[in-house]
Design an enzyme around this catalytic site. Structure first.
Site, short mmCIF file in Angstrom:
data_model
loop_
_atom_site.label_atom_id
_atom_site.label_comp_id
_atom_site.label_asym_id
_atom_site.label_seq_id
_atom_site.Cartn_x
_atom_site.Cartn_y
_atom_site.Cartn_z
N GLU A 1 -24.11 0.68 13.21
CA GLU A 1 -23.40 0.44 11.96
C GLU A 1 -23.51 -1.01 11.45
OE1 GLU A 1 -19.92 3.37 11.14
OE2 GLU A 1 -19.43 2.26 12.96
N HIS B 1 -12.31 0.49 15.04
CA HIS B 1 -11.76 1.85 15.04
C HIS B 1 -10.32 1.83 15.55
CE1 HIS B 1 -16.20 3.14 15.95
NE2 HIS B 1 -16.05 2.79 14.69
MN MN Z 1 -17.51 2.70 13.23
#
Ligand code: MN
Length: 240
Positions: A78, A99
């Protein structure tokens, strides 16, 4: 290597470890910093658990996701999140994508995340929620392309925090220290707001004027240096 380059790499490594220690990052998630030498490049660790990151693990990327030194170690999937936000926001010099489970409820309901205490003022008054499905349909929810990251950056707008529906959030600031500070107190604010709501209370949120004034206070070097220095002491000194 210039002193400034060494310093920024050390700060990114320390930031990863501080945020892992605070439970903002677990085995996934990452912190990056824009290169002080070439503003179209950024530094982010190779694919590695945040609490393990040292300056030697950092790789240098262009905004199209190319690693510039031919480092063969696998990168984060990412990293596009960072590229998209740096490209859209010249004022942003450091980013964290995480997260943290505590933010998830605000991304999956109509519940608005808002500052309820002064230390969280830097998260801003209006925190947008980006839903990857709105433009990209069914995905694995990971931001894998610049197209997706550019969409996320548009949702972030001029703010510091954007929630990612069912996934986490991105925090974009002017320094690595400010990113760490904002991530830590974002999480604390989420707990306080949810505690209040769970107890049946209606929070009294900070006003626009209070958010503006508290942000000015919190971003002063005195506050930023004290939190950074204190939190840095909690990680293993010789590692970073
Ligand atoms: Mn992520």
């Amino acid at each position: 290597m210039s002193d400034r380059l060494s310093e920024i790499k050390r700060d990114v490594a320390i930031a990863n470890r501080i945020l892992a220690g605070h439970g903002v990052l677990d085995a996934l998630g990452h912190v990056s910093a824009r290169s002080p030498v070439d503003p179209t490049h950024f530094f982010i660790a190779r694919s590695l658990g945040p609490e393990l990151v040292t300056p030697a693990d950092l790789q240098e990327f262009t905004f199209d996701g190319r690693e510039v030194d031919g480092d063969p170690r696998p990168p984060y999937a990412e990293r596009a999140i960072h590229a998209g936000i740096y490209a859209a926001r010249p004022d942003v010099l450091a980013i964290c994508h995480n997260h943290a489970p505590s933010v998830i409820p605000f991304g999956i309901t109509g519940l608005q995340l808002r500052p309820v205490f002064h230390m969280a003022a830097t998260i801003g008054e209006h925190i947008p929620v980006w839903d990857i499905a709105a433009e990209f349909g069914d995905t694995d929810l990971l931001v894998r392309s610049r197209e997706q990251a550019d969409s996320l950056a548009r949702a972030l707008g001029a703010g510091r925090v954007v929630l990612m529906r069912g996934h986490g959030c991105a925090v974009a600031c002017a320094t690595v220290q400010e990113v760490v500070f904002t991530c830590v107190y974002l999480q604390v604010n989420v707990h306080l707001q949810l505690q209040t709501l769970s107890a049946g209370g209606e929070p009294r949120y900070l006003s626009s004027g209070e958010i503006e004034r508290a942000t000015t206070t919190l971003l002063q070097p005195l506050t930023q240096e004290r939190t950074w220095t204190t939190w840095s002491q909690r990680i293993t000194p010789s590692d970073a």
